[in-house]
Design an enzyme around this catalytic site. Structure first.
Site, short mmCIF file in Angstrom:
data_model
loop_
_atom_site.label_atom_id
_atom_site.label_comp_id
_atom_site.label_asym_id
_atom_site.label_seq_id
_atom_site.Cartn_x
_atom_site.Cartn_y
_atom_site.Cartn_z
N ARG A 1 13.47 -7.21 5.27
CA ARG A 1 14.82 -7.76 5.21
C ARG A 1 15.79 -6.67 5.65
NH1 ARG A 1 16.28 -12.24 2.63
NH2 ARG A 1 14.15 -12.66 1.99
N SER B 1 0.84 -1.22 0.00
CA SER B 1 0.00 0.00 0.00
C SER B 1 0.87 1.26 0.00
CB SER B 1 -0.97 0.00 1.18
OG SER B 1 -0.29 0.15 2.41
N ASN B 2 2.01 1.22 0.67
CA ASN B 2 2.91 2.38 0.63
C ASN B 2 3.55 2.52 -0.75
OD1 ASN B 2 3.32 3.89 3.32
ND2 ASN B 2 3.11 1.74 3.89
N HIS C 1 8.47 3.37 9.10
CA HIS C 1 8.19 2.46 10.21
C HIS C 1 6.91 2.93 10.91
CE1 HIS C 1 9.05 -0.44 13.31
NE2 HIS C 1 8.76 0.48 14.21
C1 GRF Z 1 4.01 -0.47 6.77
O1 GRF Z 1 3.28 -0.37 7.97
C2 GRF Z 1 5.41 0.05 6.97
O2 GRF Z 1 5.49 1.08 7.90
C3 GRF Z 1 6.15 -1.17 7.46
O3 GRF Z 1 5.60 -2.23 6.75
C4 GRF Z 1 4.25 -1.92 6.40
C5 GRF Z 1 4.10 -2.16 4.93
O4 GRF Z 1 2.76 -2.06 4.51
N1 GRF Z 1 7.56 -1.01 7.30
P1 GRF Z 1 2.44 -2.00 2.95
O5 GRF Z 1 3.07 -3.24 2.32
O6 GRF Z 1 3.03 -0.75 2.40
O7 GRF Z 1 0.95 -2.04 2.84
#
Ligand code: GRF
Length: 190
Positions: free
Chosen positions: A94, A15-16, A112
């Protein structure tokens, strides 16, 4: 004007990744192109998102390489070839090794889902929830060789006093999707 080229690393949902790639293509991150999605879990949902958004994908299975150094060399060669300026880790599950850290020193950032240095690790939201904090949050930071260490670049607070973990998780992710693209835009403009 030549666009800033960024790569986004993800292992799962993405999603990010989608928030960043969309922000780049819409101009919310000015003069920026999501040049590559790097995924260490072939078939992860992020790969489907990348195909839908027309972002090239580098999928690989770490087990097919003799060492971390070997697959990181393959990744870094591709980043060099594409002229990637900034690497954005977004749920890349990782620890980045010496090869990538050395070649992209100071150019790798991570998001994070907690207010670091509180609640590092893979279960940050659950850990903060179990602890009973009243203000949660999100951190964008440079990475180093430690888990969720490295200089903090930006943070956003998420006040929440409810007891619904799903609701909290959604609030945190929504905040990530705003903070991360905005921070990338800032870094690229500096
Ligand atoms: C997010 O909460 C990010 O902060 C963490 O892993 C998660 C990834 O979520 N490092 P997505 O795959 O972007 O939905």
């Amino acid at each position: 004007m030549k666009k800033h080229r960024i790569a986004i690393f993800a292992s799962g949902n993405g999603s990010n990744f989608e928030a960043i790639a969309t922000a780049a293509s819409s101009g919310l991150i000015p003069d920026c192109e999501a040049a590559l999605c790097v995924c260490d879990r072939p078939g992860a949902y992020v790969v489907e998102r990348a195909h839908r958004l027309g972002v090239p994908v580098l999928e690989f299975n770490p087990r097919e390489f003799a060492s971390k150094r070997d697959f990181e060399r393959m990744i870094a060669d591709e980043l060099d070839r594409l002229g990637v300026e900034l690497v954005c880790l977004a749920g890349y599950m990782r620890i980045v090794g010496e090869e990538l850290l050395g070649r992209y020193h100071g150019r790798i950032v991570n998001i994070h889902p907690a207010l670091l240095p509180a609640f590092p690790g893979a279960n940050a939201i659950g850990d903060a929830f179990d602890y009973g904090v009243k203000v949660y949050g999100v951190t964008v930071h440079y990475i180093d060789s430690t888990v969720d260490g490295g200089t903090i670049i930006a943070q956003a607070a998420v006040p929440y006093e409810g007891r619904d973990l799903d609701e909290l998780t959604a609030l945190i992710h929504n905040t990530e999707h705003v903070l991360y693209p905005a921070t990338i835009a800032r870094l690229l403009s500096e």
